[in-house]
Scaffold this active site. Sequence first.
Site, mmCIF file in Angstrom:
data_model
loop_
_atom_site.group_PDB
_atom_site.id
_atom_site.type_symbol
_atom_site.label_atom_id
_atom_site.label_comp_id
_atom_site.label_asym_id
_atom_site.label_seq_id
_atom_site.Cartn_x
_atom_site.Cartn_y
_atom_site.Cartn_z
ATOM 1 N N GLY A 1 -7.478 -5.052 6.511
ATOM 2 C CA GLY A 1 -7.044 -4.066 7.617
ATOM 3 C C GLY A 1 -7.589 -4.144 9.031
ATOM 4 O O GLY A 1 -7.489 -3.142 9.766
ATOM 5 N N GLU B 1 -11.021 -10.779 -1.590
ATOM 6 C CA GLU B 1 -10.799 -9.918 -0.508
ATOM 7 C C GLU B 1 -11.903 -9.335 0.231
ATOM 8 O O GLU B 1 -12.489 -8.418 -0.405
ATOM 9 C CB GLU B 1 -9.629 -8.698 -0.773
ATOM 10 C CG GLU B 1 -8.218 -9.181 -1.370
ATOM 11 C CD GLU B 1 -7.279 -8.308 -1.090
ATOM 12 O OE1 GLU B 1 -6.362 -8.737 -0.581
ATOM 13 O OE2 GLU B 1 -7.520 -7.056 -1.300
ATOM 14 N N LYS C 1 0.974 -1.198 0.018
ATOM 15 C CA LYS C 1 0.034 -0.043 -0.040
ATOM 16 C C LYS C 1 0.779 1.452 -0.064
ATOM 17 O O LYS C 1 1.912 1.168 -0.693
ATOM 18 C CB LYS C 1 -1.059 0.019 1.146
ATOM 19 C CG LYS C 1 -1.806 -1.301 1.245
ATOM 20 C CD LYS C 1 -3.030 -1.206 2.137
ATOM 21 C CE LYS C 1 -3.334 -2.786 2.330
ATOM 22 N NZ LYS C 1 -4.692 -2.763 3.061
HETATM 23 C C1 PEP Z 1 -4.872 -5.999 1.214
HETATM 24 O O1 PEP Z 1 -4.872 -4.757 1.306
HETATM 25 O O2 PEP Z 1 -4.837 -6.518 0.203
HETATM 26 C C2 PEP Z 1 -5.090 -6.627 2.438
HETATM 27 C C3 PEP Z 1 -5.440 -7.944 2.558
HETATM 28 O O3 PEP Z 1 -4.568 -6.042 3.615
HETATM 29 P P1 PEP Z 1 -4.592 -7.040 5.066
HETATM 30 O O4 PEP Z 1 -3.722 -7.841 4.949
HETATM 31 O O5 PEP Z 1 -3.773 -5.741 5.878
HETATM 32 O O6 PEP Z 1 -5.921 -7.145 5.619
#
Ligand code: PEP
Length: 249
Positions: A173, A167, A11
């Site tokens: 997050g 996701e 990110k």
């Molecule tokens: C992402 O941003 O693709 C993600 C999965 O973040 P996190 O692992 O922090 O949940």
Amino acid sequence: MRQKIIAGNWKMNGTVPWTEELIRELLASNSNNERVKVVVCPPFTSLYVAAKLLEGSHIALGAQDMSQHESGAYTGEVAADMLLTVGVKYVILGHSERRQYHAEDDKLVNAKAKAALSAGLTPIICVGETIEQREAGQTEKIVGAQVDGTLAGLSANLITKSVLAYEPVWAIGTGKTATPEMAQAVHKFIRQRVAKVDSQAAETLPILYGGSVKPGNAHDLLTQPDIDGALVGGASLKATDFVGIINAV
Ligand code: PEP
């Protein structure tokens, strides 16, 4: 056997010196698992230095986004061939943060995926439902439409050159992970959806899970039959955590 992939999405984290440090740590640690393709996706400004450090290593480089256009008057955008010149092989497209903060929709993600594939990059196309959509029982409706929309017009051959990432937005997050069973159910659904376009492409397509994956939950998620790896945000920023996930495969 589908390729297992562990991809780190940094990110908007990492100056150049910070990038150098993390990459050196990853290369010096036990991050080479022959069963896994490891990918790191730093911010644009760190790609060049990351590529230099990763040259000849087992870790591939990815970007977090790209333009659907080849070149021209698109201020602030980065094109596929620019990514290729710094050694990028993968590109994350349609991440929920791009959808949320930059109003990206399936049509745009589809155009980006086509541009990435025609340039020779591997798109990691993200889909996932919000908590409201899940609680309203709409997960399959939403994710199914995202899969159809983002893969629209791609031949079976191009689908086999792509990667999908499921996701759930509520798990990104937040520290809340889908249980392995919940994630597996959606991954299986996605594969069946892709099979409507081409059953062989669906069988070979890697589908990654993303959403608060950590060393402690990775093994249970990654042993599900339709989970072919992980897209990792927060835990990819710390070498020991990322390596723990790589070695959970
Ligand atoms: C992402 O941003 O693709 C993600 C999965 O973040 P996190 O692992 O922090 O949940």
